[in-house]
Design an enzyme around this catalytic site. Structure first.
Site, PDB file in Angstrom:
ATOM      1  N   CYS A 247      -9.603 -32.056 -23.991  1.00 52.62           N
ATOM      2  CA  CYS A 247      -8.361 -32.583 -23.982  1.00 52.62           C
ATOM      3  C   CYS A 247      -8.357 -33.926 -23.143  1.00 52.62           C
ATOM      4  O   CYS A 247      -9.123 -34.740 -23.451  1.00 52.62           O
ATOM      5  CB  CYS A 247      -7.284 -31.540 -23.657  1.00 52.62           C
ATOM      6  SG  CYS A 247      -5.668 -32.029 -24.210  1.00 52.62           S
ATOM      7  N   HIS A 323      -9.298 -27.204 -27.687  1.00 53.62           N
ATOM      8  CA  HIS A 323      -9.326 -26.306 -26.676  1.00 53.62           C
ATOM      9  C   HIS A 323     -10.233 -25.202 -27.046  1.00 53.62           C
ATOM     10  O   HIS A 323      -9.600 -24.212 -27.821  1.00 53.62           O
ATOM     11  CB  HIS A 323      -7.989 -25.566 -26.446  1.00 53.62           C
ATOM     12  CG  HIS A 323      -7.004 -26.775 -25.747  1.00 53.62           C
ATOM     13  ND1 HIS A 323      -6.992 -27.065 -24.321  1.00 53.62           N
ATOM     14  CD2 HIS A 323      -6.313 -27.710 -26.412  1.00 53.62           C
ATOM     15  CE1 HIS A 323      -5.922 -27.901 -24.210  1.00 53.62           C
ATOM     16  NE2 HIS A 323      -5.670 -28.410 -25.364  1.00 53.62           N
ATOM     17  N   GLU A 325     -11.326 -22.472 -25.484  1.00 50.41           N
ATOM     18  CA  GLU A 325     -10.872 -21.244 -24.740  1.00 50.41           C
ATOM     19  C   GLU A 325      -9.432 -20.927 -25.255  1.00 50.41           C
ATOM     20  O   GLU A 325      -8.992 -20.097 -24.677  1.00 50.41           O
ATOM     21  CB  GLU A 325     -10.866 -21.383 -23.281  1.00 50.41           C
ATOM     22  CG  GLU A 325      -9.759 -22.355 -22.677  1.00 50.41           C
ATOM     23  CD  GLU A 325      -9.820 -23.778 -23.017  1.00 50.41           C
ATOM     24  OE1 GLU A 325      -8.591 -24.189 -23.394  1.00 50.41           O
ATOM     25  OE2 GLU A 325     -10.787 -24.380 -23.235  1.00 50.41           O
TER      26      GLU A 325
END
Length: 350
Positions: A247, A323, A325
């Site tokens: 990000c 992302h 995760e």
């Protein structure tokens, strides 16, 4: 009671207030997730923003503190079509209205969220103000003059903190890190040391990290307030320690490498963004939350919808815009944490 949403183009939506009562101004962004509203609200990347949920029914599984991505709510306000008043979940401790009241976060419901979303898609992200008073010209002036400032400093930690134990020490620069990042590293036998965003590179390197994690975070990567961070990342690069950025971390690493960034028309926010691995041709579904993108013609990953850069590979270091995760969201790309640990092991063996 009645509440109003005033947009910078002069449009006014009339709805019903919920959560905390009052007025607030912010940048309106929409997110398309059908679930994950708790993670959305507690994601520090939403600092300075009014978050609009495109899915009409929000709050049906209540409030579950163990699902939070941070201890606070960074969003300035929350807009939904229908907030659920009677959630059903054995893990729930409260309803959404009570949660927003407790955190002092203003909510607005009952407006045509579909029309608002289409307006943002057509015209681009815009500022807005939620107020319980009749809109005035002064309100419109306030909306048009608003900008998000000091975002990373506002959400970053203020002290070095050890988040987990493990065999491999990872120094994480906290630009507004989600809890899921440190948990993903912990699951891979990593000791995670979290550092404030403005920590000098030499202080980080004194801890002899095996790897460096550049976290997610809010705001414009090209904001002059981030220039100092970019300089410290350049020093970390010189040390030759494997780096993994996600990000905002991806964007700041790219800037340190000489790339430029640009603001997207309405950003990528939600759990259904298709991303193509340009080396293998495989497409993954990813969770994303950002309004800016790196300008690059040598991407490792590409957004299938608009062709923007979703990743860059620097050899021993790499970064992605999404992302891996994700919680709540797809875990198609969680293997990137395994790649990071593999890079750490390879560097340690040299």
């Amino acid at each position: 009671m009645t509440a109003y949403l005033i947009l910078e183009n002069g449009t006014v939506f009339e709805g019903v207030p919920f959560g905390a009562y009052g007025g607030v101004t912010g940048e309106i962004v929409f997110t398309t997730g059908m679930t994950g509203y708790l993670e959305t609200l507690t994601d520090p990347s939403h600092y300075g923003q009014i978050v609009l949920q495109t899915f009409p029914l929000i709050g049906n599984y209540g409030v579950i503190p163990s699902d939070f991505e941070s201890s606070s709510v960074a969003a300035k306000a929350y807009i939904v079509k229908h907030p659920c008043k009677h959630p059903s979940n054995f893990r729930s401790t409260a309803d959404l209205d009570a949660f927003l009241k407790e955190r002092g976060i203003i909510g607005l419901c009952g407006i045509d969220t579909r029309a608002l979303t289409k307006m943002i898609r057509e015209n681009g992200v815009m500022n807005g103000k939620i107020t319980v008073s009749q809109p005035t010209d002064a309100d419109l002036d306030e909306v048009r003059g608003y900008s998000v400032k000091g975002s990373v400093a506002a959400v970053s930690s203020s002290a070095v903190e050890k988040l987990s134990d493990g065999s491999f020490r990872v120094a994480m620069m906290d630009f507004g890190a989600k809890r899921a990042i440190s948990e993903a590293l912990k699951a891979r036998d990593c000791e995670v040391l979290s550092f404030p965003h403005d920590t000098p590179a030499d202080e980080i390197l004194k801890t002899k990290p095996h790897g460096i994690m550049l976290s997610n975070g809010p705001g414009d990567p090209a904001d002059p307030a981030n220039d100092g961070i970019v300089e410290e990342i350049r020093e970390l690069i010189k040390a030759g320690v494997p780096i993994f950025g996600t990000c905002l971390g991806h964007q700041l690493l790219a800037r340190a490498k000489g790339y430029k960034t640009k603001k997207l028309k309405f950003g990528h926010r939600g759990a259904n963004q298709p991303v193509k691995d340009l080396q293998t041709g495989r497409i993954y579904i990813t969770s994303q939350n950002h309004g800016y993108a790196v300008v690059a013609d040598d991407s490792s990953f590409m957004n299938v919808n608009d062709g923007t850069c979703e990743g860059l590979d620097y050899g021993g270091s790499f970064s992605v815009q999404f992302h891996p995760e994700a919680r709540s969201g797809p875990l198609d790309t969680v293997f990137l944490y395994d790649r990071f640990v593999k890079n750490i092991k390879a560097a340690a063996a040299r």
